[in-house]
Each structure stands twice: as C-alpha cells, then as structure tokens.
Design a protein around this motif. Structure first.
Motif, PDB file in Angstrom:
ATOM      1  N   GLY A  70       0.827  -1.208   0.000  1.00  0.00           N
ATOM      2  CA  GLY A  70       0.000   0.000   0.000  1.00  0.00           C
ATOM      3  C   GLY A  70       0.859   1.255   0.000  1.00  0.00           C
ATOM      4  O   GLY A  70       2.087   1.191  -0.194  1.00  0.00           O
ATOM      5  N   GLY A  71       0.204   2.384   0.239  1.00  0.00           N
ATOM      6  CA  GLY A  71       0.896   3.670   0.207  1.00  0.00           C
ATOM      7  C   GLY A  71       1.878   3.824   1.361  1.00  0.00           C
ATOM      8  O   GLY A  71       2.980   4.361   1.189  1.00  0.00           O
ATOM      9  N   THR A  72       1.494   3.353   2.534  1.00  0.00           N
ATOM     10  CA  THR A  72       2.360   3.530   3.705  1.00  0.00           C
ATOM     11  C   THR A  72       3.692   2.807   3.499  1.00  0.00           C
ATOM     12  O   THR A  72       4.768   3.373   3.726  1.00  0.00           O
ATOM     13  CB  THR A  72       1.641   3.005   4.971  1.00  0.00           C
ATOM     14  OG1 THR A  72       0.424   3.750   5.114  1.00  0.00           O
ATOM     15  CG2 THR A  72       2.491   3.177   6.214  1.00  0.00           C
ATOM     16  N   HIS A  99       1.364  13.463   4.805  1.00  0.00           N
ATOM     17  CA  HIS A  99       0.606  12.375   5.435  1.00  0.00           C
ATOM     18  C   HIS A  99       1.484  11.727   6.510  1.00  0.00           C
ATOM     19  O   HIS A  99       2.719  11.815   6.447  1.00  0.00           O
ATOM     20  CB  HIS A  99       0.245  11.338   4.361  1.00  0.00           C
ATOM     21  CG  HIS A  99      -0.637  10.242   4.850  1.00  0.00           C
ATOM     22  ND1 HIS A  99      -0.138   9.057   5.352  1.00  0.00           N
ATOM     23  CD2 HIS A  99      -1.979  10.144   4.920  1.00  0.00           C
ATOM     24  CE1 HIS A  99      -1.151   8.279   5.712  1.00  0.00           C
ATOM     25  NE2 HIS A  99      -2.281   8.914   5.458  1.00  0.00           N
ATOM     26  N   ALA A 101       2.367   8.815   6.898  1.00  0.00           N
ATOM     27  CA  ALA A 101       3.327   7.838   6.362  1.00  0.00           C
ATOM     28  C   ALA A 101       4.695   8.507   6.184  1.00  0.00           C
ATOM     29  O   ALA A 101       5.735   7.918   6.516  1.00  0.00           O
ATOM     30  CB  ALA A 101       2.822   7.277   5.035  1.00  0.00           C
ATOM     31  N   ILE A 146       4.147  15.813  -0.633  1.00  0.00           N
ATOM     32  CA  ILE A 146       2.858  15.222  -1.031  1.00  0.00           C
ATOM     33  C   ILE A 146       2.307  15.993  -2.238  1.00  0.00           C
ATOM     34  O   ILE A 146       2.245  17.221  -2.225  1.00  0.00           O
ATOM     35  CB  ILE A 146       1.897  15.225   0.187  1.00  0.00           C
ATOM     36  CG1 ILE A 146       0.634  14.429  -0.087  1.00  0.00           C
ATOM     37  CG2 ILE A 146       1.562  16.637   0.667  1.00  0.00           C
ATOM     38  CD1 ILE A 146      -0.191  14.128   1.183  1.00  0.00           C
ATOM     39  N   ASN A 150      -4.337  15.090   1.445  1.00  0.00           N
ATOM     40  CA  ASN A 150      -5.523  14.296   1.741  1.00  0.00           C
ATOM     41  C   ASN A 150      -6.571  15.034   2.562  1.00  0.00           C
ATOM     42  O   ASN A 150      -7.745  14.701   2.514  1.00  0.00           O
ATOM     43  CB  ASN A 150      -5.128  13.001   2.461  1.00  0.00           C
ATOM     44  CG  ASN A 150      -4.151  13.224   3.575  1.00  0.00           C
ATOM     45  OD1 ASN A 150      -3.095  13.814   3.390  1.00  0.00           O
ATOM     46  ND2 ASN A 150      -4.487  12.769   4.765  1.00  0.00           N
ATOM     47  N   ASP A 175       4.307  11.617  -2.663  1.00  0.00           N
ATOM     48  CA  ASP A 175       3.163  10.791  -2.291  1.00  0.00           C
ATOM     49  C   ASP A 175       2.005  11.248  -3.178  1.00  0.00           C
ATOM     50  O   ASP A 175       1.439  12.327  -2.976  1.00  0.00           O
ATOM     51  CB  ASP A 175       2.871  11.031  -0.797  1.00  0.00           C
ATOM     52  CG  ASP A 175       1.578  10.375  -0.333  1.00  0.00           C
ATOM     53  OD1 ASP A 175       0.786   9.926  -1.183  1.00  0.00           O
ATOM     54  OD2 ASP A 175       1.357  10.332   0.891  1.00  0.00           O
ATOM     55  N   VAL A 177      -0.777   9.479  -3.625  1.00  0.00           N
ATOM     56  CA  VAL A 177      -1.898   8.600  -3.271  1.00  0.00           C
ATOM     57  C   VAL A 177      -3.249   9.272  -3.548  1.00  0.00           C
ATOM     58  O   VAL A 177      -4.162   8.651  -4.078  1.00  0.00           O
ATOM     59  CB  VAL A 177      -1.767   8.168  -1.780  1.00  0.00           C
ATOM     60  CG1 VAL A 177      -3.068   7.587  -1.244  1.00  0.00           C
ATOM     61  CG2 VAL A 177      -0.632   7.163  -1.628  1.00  0.00           C
ATOM     62  N   GLN A 178      -3.378  10.541  -3.190  1.00  0.00           N
ATOM     63  CA  GLN A 178      -4.667  11.222  -3.403  1.00  0.00           C
ATOM     64  C   GLN A 178      -4.759  11.820  -4.803  1.00  0.00           C
ATOM     65  O   GLN A 178      -5.856  12.028  -5.319  1.00  0.00           O
ATOM     66  CB  GLN A 178      -4.864  12.331  -2.357  1.00  0.00           C
ATOM     67  CG  GLN A 178      -4.983  11.839  -0.933  1.00  0.00           C
ATOM     68  CD  GLN A 178      -6.298  11.135  -0.630  1.00  0.00           C
ATOM     69  OE1 GLN A 178      -7.308  11.328  -1.315  1.00  0.00           O
ATOM     70  NE2 GLN A 178      -6.293  10.295   0.395  1.00  0.00           N
ATOM     71  N   SER A 198      -1.572   4.110  -4.039  1.00  0.00           N
ATOM     72  CA  SER A 198      -2.324   3.137  -3.245  1.00  0.00           C
ATOM     73  C   SER A 198      -3.657   2.859  -3.939  1.00  0.00           C
ATOM     74  O   SER A 198      -4.423   3.788  -4.208  1.00  0.00           O
ATOM     75  CB  SER A 198      -2.562   3.703  -1.842  1.00  0.00           C
ATOM     76  OG  SER A 198      -3.436   2.865  -1.141  1.00  0.00           O
ATOM     77  N   HIS A 200      -6.539   1.507  -3.086  1.00  0.00           N
ATOM     78  CA  HIS A 200      -7.885   1.669  -2.503  1.00  0.00           C
ATOM     79  C   HIS A 200      -8.389   3.110  -2.542  1.00  0.00           C
ATOM     80  O   HIS A 200      -9.527   3.387  -2.166  1.00  0.00           O
ATOM     81  CB  HIS A 200      -7.956   1.070  -1.092  1.00  0.00           C
ATOM     82  CG  HIS A 200      -7.277   1.845   0.005  1.00  0.00           C
ATOM     83  ND1 HIS A 200      -7.976   2.644   0.875  1.00  0.00           N
ATOM     84  CD2 HIS A 200      -5.983   1.917   0.388  1.00  0.00           C
ATOM     85  CE1 HIS A 200      -7.126   3.167   1.769  1.00  0.00           C
ATOM     86  NE2 HIS A 200      -5.911   2.749   1.485  1.00  0.00           N
ATOM     87  N   LYS A 201      -7.543   4.033  -3.017  1.00  0.00           N
ATOM     88  CA  LYS A 201      -8.013   5.426  -3.154  1.00  0.00           C
ATOM     89  C   LYS A 201      -8.596   5.672  -4.534  1.00  0.00           C
ATOM     90  O   LYS A 201      -9.154   6.736  -4.790  1.00  0.00           O
ATOM     91  CB  LYS A 201      -6.853   6.405  -2.906  1.00  0.00           C
ATOM     92  CG  LYS A 201      -6.108   6.187  -1.608  1.00  0.00           C
ATOM     93  CD  LYS A 201      -6.936   6.516  -0.375  1.00  0.00           C
ATOM     94  CE  LYS A 201      -6.071   6.319   0.874  1.00  0.00           C
ATOM     95  NZ  LYS A 201      -6.679   6.831   2.072  1.00  0.00           N
TER      96      LYS A 201
HETATM   97  C1  LIG Z   1      -1.904  10.979   1.075  1.00  0.00           C
HETATM   98  C2  LIG Z   1      -1.849   9.589   1.600  1.00  0.00           C
HETATM   99  N1  LIG Z   1      -0.674   8.963   1.655  1.00  0.00           N
HETATM  100  C3  LIG Z   1      -0.561   7.704   2.102  1.00  0.00           C
HETATM  101  C4  LIG Z   1      -1.661   7.010   2.536  1.00  0.00           C
HETATM  102  C5  LIG Z   1      -1.488   5.620   3.038  1.00  0.00           C
HETATM  103  O1  LIG Z   1      -1.896   4.686   2.076  1.00  0.00           O
HETATM  104  P1  LIG Z   1      -2.315   3.190   2.522  1.00  0.00           P
HETATM  105  O2  LIG Z   1      -3.650   3.302   3.197  1.00  0.00           O
HETATM  106  O3  LIG Z   1      -2.382   2.427   1.237  1.00  0.00           O
HETATM  107  O4  LIG Z   1      -1.249   2.686   3.401  1.00  0.00           O
HETATM  108  C6  LIG Z   1      -2.913   7.637   2.510  1.00  0.00           C
HETATM  109  C7  LIG Z   1      -4.110   6.931   3.021  1.00  0.00           C
HETATM  110  O5  LIG Z   1      -4.833   7.440   3.840  1.00  0.00           O
HETATM  111  C8  LIG Z   1      -3.018   8.958   2.026  1.00  0.00           C
HETATM  112  O6  LIG Z   1      -4.181   9.606   1.972  1.00  0.00           O
END
Ligand SMILES: Cc1ncc(COP(=O)(O)O)c(C=O)c1O
Length: 378
Positions: A70-72, A99, A101, A146, A150, A175, A177-178, A198, A200-201
């Motif tokens: 995942g993203g983390t 974030h 992470a 980022i 988020n 990052d 992810v969003q 990631s 699931h987003k």
């Molecule tokens: C900006 C951002 N980075 C990283 C993550 C972490 O991703 P994951 O839930 O896949 O570990 C999230 C999830 O909330 C996020 O919004």
C-alpha cells in the motif's frame, strides 16, 4: 448502502469491473507466480502485464514499478530505503502537511540522527518554493512532498518542485496517493524520482500499492526474503490485488478528466450550500483551482468536529475530521494547524470527500442533517 458516504479520501468501494477482474485469481488462477509450472508461469505474466498497465498510466517503464502492501509501505520504502543506500547525506526536506506515512517515517529517521526540514505552507496549503530551495545544501539526501493533500486537497506545483530539486541534483519522492485518478499524474511531464500510489483510493482493493522508482535510482530493500519484485521487495505477491490495482488504474486513467469535472461540479454545489447556510471557514485553495476536485474542508466555529461527525454517523452520513488514521482525535490535525486556522474554528473541522456514488440530490439531506447536528451539539 443506505447512508451518504462522503469519505472517499479515506477509501473507495472497489469498482465492479475490478471485482470481476480479481475474482479468477482468488480460486481458479491461484498458482504462486514463482512456481515453475503453467499455473505459476501464467500468473507471473499477469503480474508483468499489470505492471505494464500501471506504468502506461504514469508514462514510465514497466520495470520501474514495484508492488507493495500500500501507500504507507511504499513511502516508508522510498525514504528509509533511499537513506540507507546513501548514508553519506543526512538531511531530508518535507512539507508541514505530509501524510503520517511520510511524517512518522521522518520522525523515525530523526531519532537516528537525520535532520528533517519541514517547509511551511501558506494559508491555502502551498509550500514556499523559496524556502524549499534555501533549505537545500550539500548534506541534503532527498525531498519528499505530497502531490495532493488528503485533508485540504491542495495540489502542489510538482513541476516547479521537481525543477528546483533537479537543479540542485536532489532526489524527489512524492506521495501521489490522493492525486492519482483525480488529476493528471504524467511523469513524462513532471520529473519525479520516486512516487507512491495506493489502489484503494481509486476504486481498487485495500492492501496493495506500488512505488515507482526511476531507473538509476538506488534504494535498499526494507523486506528481505525471496527474489520477487526484481529482488527488491520480497514476499509472495498479492496476485488478485495486483490485478485489481491494474484494472482500477486503467479505469481511473481513462475517466480521469470526466471524474474531475463531475466531482468539481458536485463540490461547487455542496460548497455553495455550505457557505449559504453556516458560519464556517473554507480551508484550502478555491474549488476549480489547484485543489482536488472531490475535497471540501470546512471549519465550524466553537464546536468539536469529532462530535459532529459522530452525530452525522448516527444519521447515516459519513464524513471525516481529518485523515482516517487519526480521526478519533479532538486535537486539530497538523495540517489545519499549519494553515493557521483561527483558534475558535480549528477544532470544528470536517472533511467531505466526494466520489462516484455521491449524487447532487444528496446535498439537501446533507445540509439538513448538518443543521440538526450543529443544533444538537451546540
Ligand atoms: C496521502 C496519503 N498517503 C498515504 C496514505 C497511506 O496509504 P495506505 O492506506 O495504502 O497505506 C494515505 C491513506 O490514507 C493517504 O491519503
């Protein structure tokens, strides 16, 4: 679902076509991709095709994509892995609104002797490019910023950030992810060295993500074991997740512009009604500007955001007060603090994040319930 879901930044439901794509890999095509017989070999090919699909969405090479949980994990790997491979440099530059992470990975490295520079943001959440450049020196290991926040939806000028980093020969991780799915993330236009995604987003499954590592960038492994992921990230692959992520990425890329316009329209409508009806502050950039189209973040005066979100939950409306990771806290998030939101509004922050199933016809109910909720808790 009977309620109104307004927390797509926390997670999204898996797209029906993604579910269909994943299903055979759970029980029929279940072979271990590292096995030498057909059931395995064909799944190895599937993983490579999935990589190719994701690489095409980002406009990068297939061999530059590495699957993670995942993203983390991807962000941990980018920062700790790069630090470990380049022990001669000990300073890392991030923003005030990363974030957790990124934030907590850097806190961990700080305890190990690294110096972390946290670049301030303005009232709308944009980092100061001048301060970014002036924080760089011969000891700078890397920058991690980022792409789109988020909580408040601020989209950084990643091209300008990347130009500064490369002018000073500093590696840049972002990052995204969003950002991915909502805005264009085309790495032939924006030159980053590492990037986190990631699934699931963007309507893919949870527990799968990836790190893009540009060819030539050397990072140490975090997870040791077998030779999966070009020997850089061990562990039997989450095959159905990988297939799902690739399908979700393909759909997200194909419909990104349509999705952007749809969410922007809905956000504009919801925002108008919020501003008309409540004494609140709108946090982050203006809608339609450098802001994620599905994000609305507002702060109400003299209330506790978690109390309101709890009340809304009892009334089948699902929102968040900050990021999903710390949504139970009544303390304002580090992002809201960084914006210097006035004290009497800070704790009353609510994030609405819109997505596919949200309808314009849901807006009156959201407004009515918010009114009732505010009356109840005040
Ligand atoms: C900006 C951002 N980075 C990283 C993550 C972490 O991703 P994951 O839930 O896949 O570990 C999230 C999830 O909330 C996020 O919004």
């Amino acid at each position: 679902m009977k309620g109104i879901y307004l927390d797509y930044a926390a997670t999204t439901p898996v797209h029906p076509d993604v579910v269909l794509a994943m299903q055979p890999y759970l029980n029929i095509k279940f072979g271990n991709p590292s096995s030498m017989y057909q059931l395995g070999v064909s799944n190895r090919k599937t993983i490579n095709e999935s990589k190719k699909t994701i690489a095409q969405c980002l406009n990068v090479l297939q061999e530059e994509i590495y699957f993670t949980s995942g993203g983390t994990e991807a962000t941990n790997w980018a920062i700790k892995g790069y630090a470990e491979a380049h022990p001669e440099k000990k300073e890392i530059i991030i923003s005030q609104i990363e974030h957790h992470a990124t934030l907590n990975t850097c806190k961990y490295l700080e305890k190990k002797g690294y110096k972390i520079h946290s670049i301030p943001v303005d009232k709308k959440g944009f980092i100061s490019l001048k301060k970014l450049e002036s924080a760089m020196n011969d000891n700078t290991l890397m920058v991690s910023i980022i792409w789109a926040n988020n909580e408040i939806g601020t989209i950084q000028d990643m091209k300008a950030i990347s130009d500064i980093c490369h002018k000073h020969d500093v590696v840049l991780h972002t990052d995204a992810v969003q950002a991915f799915g909502q805005i264009s993330v085309d790495l032939s236009e924006v030159n980053v060295d590492m990037l986190t995604l990631s699934a699931h987003k963007f309507y893919g499954p949870k527990g799968i993500g990836c790190l893009y590592i540009k060819k030539g960038i050397v990072i140490e492994s975090l997870i040791h074991g077998g030779s999966q992921e070009q020997g850089k990230r061990a562990g039997t692959e989450y095959l159905s997740g990988i297939v799902g992520m690739a399908k979700a990425a393909e759909i997200a890329s194909q419909y990104q512009q349509v999705y952007y316009e749809k969410l922007n329209y809905l956000s504009t409508r919801l925002h108008q009604r919020l501003i008309q009806n409540f004494d609140c502050i709108f946090n982050g950039p203006e809608i339609g500007g450098r802001r994620l189209p599905g994000n609305i973040n507002i702060s109400f005066k003299d209330i506790i955001g978690t109390q309101l979100s709890y009340w809304l939950d009892q009334n089948d409306i699902y929102v968040s007060t900050g990021s999903a990771c710390d949504s139970t806290s009544i303390e304002p998030s580090h992002v809201i603090k960084a914006l210097k939101v006035p004290e009497e509004y800070m704790r009353g922050t609510i994030r609405f994040s819109l997505g596919n199933e949200f309808l314009e016809s849901d807006i009156p109910r959201v407004i009515a319930k918010l009114k009732d909720g505010l009356d109840f808790i005040q």
